[in-house]
Design an enzyme around this catalytic site. Structure first.
Site, PDB file in Angstrom:
ATOM      1  NE  ARG A 120       1.846   0.636   0.394  1.00 15.47           N
ATOM      2  CZ  ARG A 120       2.391  -0.380   1.071  1.00 15.47           C
ATOM      3  NH1 ARG A 120       3.036  -0.138   2.214  1.00 15.47           N
ATOM      4  NH2 ARG A 120       2.305  -1.611   0.616  1.00 15.47           N
ATOM      5  CG  HIS A 121      -2.805  -0.839  -2.521  1.00 19.71           C
ATOM      6  ND1 HIS A 121      -2.789  -1.798  -1.528  1.00 19.71           N
ATOM      7  CD2 HIS A 121      -1.605  -0.932  -3.149  1.00 19.71           C
ATOM      8  CE1 HIS A 121      -1.644  -2.448  -1.555  1.00 19.71           C
ATOM      9  NE2 HIS A 121      -0.897  -1.939  -2.532  1.00 19.71           N
ATOM     10  CG  ASN A 126      -0.587  -5.643   1.207  1.00 17.93           C
ATOM     11  OD1 ASN A 126      -1.355  -4.697   1.040  1.00 17.93           O
ATOM     12  ND2 ASN A 126       0.502  -5.788   0.470  1.00 17.93           N
ATOM     13  NE  ARG A 141      -1.508  -4.104  -4.923  1.00 19.45           N
ATOM     14  CZ  ARG A 141      -1.014  -4.801  -5.920  1.00 19.45           C
ATOM     15  NH1 ARG A 141      -1.821  -5.619  -6.598  1.00 19.45           N
ATOM     16  NH2 ARG A 141       0.258  -4.688  -6.262  1.00 19.45           N
ATOM     17  CD  GLU A 177       4.616  -1.926  -6.045  1.00 20.90           C
ATOM     18  OE1 GLU A 177       5.229  -0.986  -6.599  1.00 20.90           O
ATOM     19  OE2 GLU A 177       4.479  -2.021  -4.812  1.00 20.90           O
ATOM     20  CE1 TYR A 197      10.844  -8.667  -1.052  1.00 18.92           C
ATOM     21  CE2 TYR A 197       9.176  -8.254   0.618  1.00 18.92           C
ATOM     22  CZ  TYR A 197       9.856  -7.854  -0.514  1.00 18.92           C
ATOM     23  OH  TYR A 197       9.562  -6.649  -1.107  1.00 18.92           O
ATOM     24  CG  HIS A 247       0.810  -0.203  -6.499  1.00 18.54           C
ATOM     25  ND1 HIS A 247      -0.004  -1.243  -6.139  1.00 18.54           N
ATOM     26  CD2 HIS A 247       0.274   0.318  -7.648  1.00 18.54           C
ATOM     27  CE1 HIS A 247      -0.991  -1.371  -7.031  1.00 18.54           C
ATOM     28  NE2 HIS A 247      -0.840  -0.436  -7.951  1.00 18.54           N
TER      29      HIS A 247
END
Length: 449
Positions: free
Chosen positions: A227-228, A234, A279, A299, A310, A364
């Protein structure tokens, strides 16, 4: 909803052909993974697995045609495999069955042809012909290390036994012949893909199978994934976007070259693939290797939810939040994508990966879940819930009977971006059963992989 469904009752049986140590089981398993990943209902019926129920660790002389008991057991195993395959086709929605066996004589192949045609199943014969001694030697080594036939068997004895088994099979071997077998649908791979002969490929599904095996790479190799590094989004708990790396994300980017030098063999020949997003490119910016940018590695598009947390999604779009939790694979964000959509755009990436020897893919979370699911044959409904940690270099080693996984931690802290089902909070529970398989090592330790 399947990507491919039975059209005009078309059902296909891929009949593997070839001597031992020619990569047949590896090809069969790759084909199962590829077609299943595309939602084409596929199953492999390995005659070897049926035979092992009666003879777990047979020596080479078991396969001698003069060995009446061995011959009887092997014929029964073949018959059972075919019987189960036919029942699978008839009782379910099976589309592609794979008969993984040697099928080295013309007589045997004609018998299979007749059985399949009598049951309205179209056979396509797939032969792996190889006289490249170096490749055969590597495949023999792989059989010795991974085949259930040689589990807990001493290495020298196992290798000698495999070679003796090959010698026995060679006495009866009849390769597919273009003139004699001109009426058959077949693909003949010569020394992996040095030369490929294709005959009577007529349906769309057969063409997909042929195109895939033409791109296969069955030599032993590793696939490297990451992953990046941790991004600013994040840290803020936001999804999507095109944020820069965080301070710790940049630390991972700066450490990645040393991880590559330590763990990736022949790293000087490495190629790095990234998405078009900042990223991933920033994560690979300190790597002194050729780079390729793929839009297909971007992504999952969160549509109207891009840039939201979320918690915000649950508050603003409660029905969507619930629907995604209930069927994360099929749910498509408003104006965005589903996991199924990501798989469809990743197919060219998978084709290219199957034909590469030394590539590191920096991408991603959702994309890596789909790629990991392909190589590990993870069911579609489970793949969106896989935990793919940040700041971890992942090594996949495809083998004939399994794919081995090693995770190398960079030992640089990062937030968790994992969301459990039924909550809007990020972070994994202590009972999380969606972790990746394989060994986990620390890059700060002296242990090599």
């Amino acid at each position: 909803m399947a990507v491919y469904s039975v059209v005009d009752n078309l059902r296909v049986c891929v009949v593997m052909v070839g001597l031992p140590a020619r990569g047949k089981s590896l090809i069969a398993q790759k084909l199962v993974r590829y077609l299943s990943w595309l939602s084409i209902n596929t199953k492999c019926f390995s005659v070897g697995n049926y035979r092992r129920k009666e003879s777990v660790h047979p020596s080479a002389d078991f396969f001698d045609p003069e060995n009446e008991m061995g011959l009887l057991i092997r014929r029964q195993a073949t018959d059972l495999a075919i019987k189960d395959m036919l029942e699978w086709f008839d009782n379910g929605d099976g589309v592609v069955g794979i008969l993984d066996a040697s099928n080295i004589t013309n007589e045997r192949r004609r018998q299979v042809l007749q059985i399949m045609r009598e049951n309205q199943i179209e056979p396509i014969f797939l032969e792996s012909y190889c006289d490249d001694q170096e490749l055969i030697r590597k495949n023999v080594k792989d059989i010795q290390e991974t085949s259930p036939d040689y589990k807990s068997i001493q290495e020298d004895y196992a290798i000698k036994d495999v070679l003796e088994r090959i010698s026995i099979y060679e006495k009866s071997y009849e390769s597919i012949d273009v003139e004699r077998d001109s009426d058959l649908t077949f693909v003949k791979l010569i020394n992996v893909n040095t030369e490929i002969i294709i005959n009577k490929i007529e349906s769309y599904l057969e063409s997909r199978i042929a195109f895939f095996v033409m791109n296969l790479h069955i030599k032993p190799r590793y696939i490297w994934l990451s992953r990046h590094g941790e991004s600013q989004y994040n840290l803020e708990g936001k999804i999507g976007g095109d944020a820069d790396l965080s301070e710790r994300g940049w630390k991972y980017a700066k450490k990645l070259p040393s991880l590559v030098e330590k763990y990736i063999p022949n790293h000087e020949k490495l190629t790095v693939w990234t998405s078009t997003l900042k990223r991933t490119q920033q994560t690979g910016s300190y790597l002194p290797y050729p780079k390729k940018t793929w839009k297909a590695l971007d992504e999952l598009d969160a549509g109207v939810c891009d840039g939201m947390t979320y918690e915000e999604i649950a508050e603003k779009y409660p029905d969507d939040f619930k629907a995604r939790d209930e069927d994360k694979f099929e749910y498509r964000y408003r104006g965005g994508e589903s996991y199924r959509d990501v798989i469809l755009r990743l197919e060219p990436i998978i084709m290219e990966m199957e034909n590469q020897e030394n590539v590191l893919i920096i991408t991603h979370q959702a994309v890596l879940r789909c790629i990991y699911a392909y190589f590990m044959n993870v069911p579609q409904q489970q793949s969106p819930w896989m935990s793919i940690p940040l700041h971890t270099l992942i090594r996949l080693e495809p083998r004939a009977y399994e794919t081995l996984v090693t995770r190398i931690k960079a030992d640089i802290p990062a937030v968790s971006t994992y969301k459990e089902k039924g909550t809007s909070k990020l972070g994994e529970s202590t009972k999380n059963d969606h972790s990746m398989a394989g060994a986990l090592i620390s890059s700060s330790s002296s242990k090599d992989v």
